[in-house]
Design a protein around this motif. Sequence first.
Motif, mmCIF file in Angstrom:
data_model
loop_
_atom_site.group_PDB
_atom_site.id
_atom_site.type_symbol
_atom_site.label_atom_id
_atom_site.label_comp_id
_atom_site.label_asym_id
_atom_site.label_seq_id
_atom_site.Cartn_x
_atom_site.Cartn_y
_atom_site.Cartn_z
ATOM 1 N N ARG A 8 -12.560 0.450 -0.859
ATOM 2 C CA ARG A 8 -13.440 1.438 -0.222
ATOM 3 C C ARG A 8 -13.198 2.791 -0.892
ATOM 4 N NH1 ARG A 8 -10.297 -0.632 3.098
ATOM 5 N NH2 ARG A 8 -8.558 0.185 4.179
ATOM 6 N N PRO A 9 -14.075 3.761 -0.640
ATOM 7 C CA PRO A 9 -13.891 5.089 -1.246
ATOM 8 C C PRO A 9 -12.540 5.698 -0.862
ATOM 9 C CG PRO A 9 -16.056 4.911 -0.252
ATOM 10 C CD PRO A 9 -15.286 3.692 0.175
ATOM 11 N N ILE A 10 -12.010 6.499 -1.762
ATOM 12 C CA ILE A 10 -10.746 7.196 -1.544
ATOM 13 C C ILE A 10 -11.065 8.653 -1.223
ATOM 14 C CG2 ILE A 10 -8.588 7.935 -2.619
ATOM 15 C CD1 ILE A 10 -8.859 5.390 -4.410
ATOM 16 N N LEU A 11 -10.485 9.163 -0.136
ATOM 17 C CA LEU A 11 -10.712 10.536 0.297
ATOM 18 C C LEU A 11 -9.747 11.478 -0.415
ATOM 19 C CD1 LEU A 11 -12.203 12.489 2.178
ATOM 20 C CD2 LEU A 11 -10.488 11.946 3.937
ATOM 21 N N ALA A 12 -10.298 12.563 -0.947
ATOM 22 C CA ALA A 12 -9.490 13.579 -1.625
ATOM 23 C C ALA A 12 -9.943 14.963 -1.159
ATOM 24 C CB ALA A 12 -9.650 13.444 -3.144
ATOM 25 N N ALA A 13 -9.136 15.973 -1.462
ATOM 26 C CA ALA A 13 -9.462 17.354 -1.096
ATOM 27 C C ALA A 13 -9.102 18.271 -2.256
ATOM 28 C CB ALA A 13 -8.702 17.764 0.162
ATOM 29 N N SER A 14 -9.905 19.311 -2.441
ATOM 30 C CA SER A 14 -9.635 20.294 -3.492
ATOM 31 C C SER A 14 -9.869 21.691 -2.943
ATOM 32 C CB SER A 14 -10.509 20.035 -4.724
ATOM 33 O OG SER A 14 -11.873 20.257 -4.424
ATOM 34 N N THR A 15 -9.405 22.681 -3.707
ATOM 35 C CA THR A 15 -9.490 24.071 -3.260
ATOM 36 C C THR A 15 -9.997 24.975 -4.376
ATOM 37 O OG1 THR A 15 -7.557 23.654 -1.877
ATOM 38 C CG2 THR A 15 -8.209 25.941 -2.161
ATOM 39 N N ALA A 16 -11.025 25.758 -4.046
ATOM 40 C CA ALA A 16 -11.497 26.821 -4.936
ATOM 41 C C ALA A 16 -10.815 28.102 -4.475
ATOM 42 C CB ALA A 16 -13.014 26.960 -4.855
ATOM 43 N N VAL A 17 -9.754 28.488 -5.184
ATOM 44 C CA VAL A 17 -8.977 29.673 -4.829
ATOM 45 C C VAL A 17 -9.496 30.853 -5.641
ATOM 46 C CG1 VAL A 17 -6.691 30.722 -4.788
ATOM 47 C CG2 VAL A 17 -6.940 28.283 -4.410
ATOM 48 N N PHE A 18 -9.842 31.921 -4.934
ATOM 49 C CA PHE A 18 -10.348 33.117 -5.597
ATOM 50 C C PHE A 18 -9.326 34.247 -5.521
ATOM 51 C CE2 PHE A 18 -14.109 30.679 -4.761
ATOM 52 C CZ PHE A 18 -14.891 30.890 -5.881
ATOM 53 N N ARG A 19 -9.143 34.923 -6.657
ATOM 54 C CA ARG A 19 -8.259 36.098 -6.743
ATOM 55 C C ARG A 19 -8.910 37.096 -7.688
ATOM 56 N NH1 ARG A 19 -2.394 36.009 -9.633
ATOM 57 N NH2 ARG A 19 -3.739 35.907 -11.441
ATOM 58 N N ASP A 20 -9.155 38.291 -7.196
ATOM 59 C CA ASP A 20 -9.759 39.351 -8.017
ATOM 60 C C ASP A 20 -11.041 38.883 -8.701
ATOM 61 O OD1 ASP A 20 -7.621 41.056 -7.339
ATOM 62 O OD2 ASP A 20 -6.427 40.324 -9.027
ATOM 63 N N GLY A 21 -11.863 38.126 -7.968
ATOM 64 C CA GLY A 21 -13.146 37.676 -8.495
ATOM 65 C C GLY A 21 -13.064 36.484 -9.428
ATOM 66 N N LYS A 22 -11.880 35.925 -9.622
ATOM 67 C CA LYS A 22 -11.727 34.769 -10.512
ATOM 68 C C LYS A 22 -11.271 33.559 -9.711
ATOM 69 C CE LYS A 22 -11.243 37.354 -14.630
ATOM 70 N NZ LYS A 22 -10.699 37.436 -15.940
ATOM 71 N N VAL A 23 -11.587 32.390 -10.233
ATOM 72 C CA VAL A 23 -11.234 31.129 -9.567
ATOM 73 C C VAL A 23 -10.186 30.390 -10.407
ATOM 74 C CG1 VAL A 23 -13.086 29.787 -10.677
ATOM 75 C CG2 VAL A 23 -12.188 29.074 -8.442
ATOM 76 N N LEU A 24 -9.247 29.743 -9.726
ATOM 77 C CA LEU A 24 -8.191 29.006 -10.412
ATOM 78 C C LEU A 24 -8.682 27.613 -10.801
ATOM 79 C CD1 LEU A 24 -5.214 28.815 -11.321
ATOM 80 C CD2 LEU A 24 -4.691 27.961 -9.011
ATOM 81 N N LEU A 25 -8.534 27.289 -12.084
ATOM 82 C CA LEU A 25 -8.914 25.973 -12.599
ATOM 83 C C LEU A 25 -7.715 25.337 -13.293
ATOM 84 C CD1 LEU A 25 -12.373 26.790 -14.232
ATOM 85 C CD2 LEU A 25 -11.918 25.908 -11.930
#
Length: 151
Positions: A8-25
């Motif tokens: 069955r599908p696997i559940l995952a979670a992610s985060t778009a973290v913003f700092r000073d107008g930039k996002v962490l990748l």
Amino acid sequence: MSRLYPERPILAASTAVFRDGKVLLGLRKNPPAAEVFSLPGGVVEVGERLEDAALRELMEETGVTASIIGFAGHTQVIDVDDEAKTRRHFVVATFVAEWISGDGVPSAEAPQLLWADPNNLGDLPVTPNLQNILHAEIGRASCRERVSSPV
């Protein structure tokens, strides 16, 4: 549960973290989408709330702490093999967060990190739905600012 050919599908979670107008990748090391930049995240553990999983994965992969401010949406990652069998199937819940601390430390799962301008990722190789998630959140943030600004 195996991540390859799951029942069955696997559940995952992610985060778009913003700092000073930039996002962490982070550069993904493992499939699916190895060798492209994406939001830090991973599989939700049994009994774990989605938000807690997103923040745990963020800390484990990057050493960054953040505070969740909202839900950005979900993405489905479905990978089929040459025989049309589902090799991988992930449902990823993505949250938006404000940065609290940490500049980001590369890890085994994310060997390269960068703070990127979400409006201009240029030729950076990214996961397929990343641009849509970032643009939707930037639009929501812009609407919140206009609504809360005195006229």
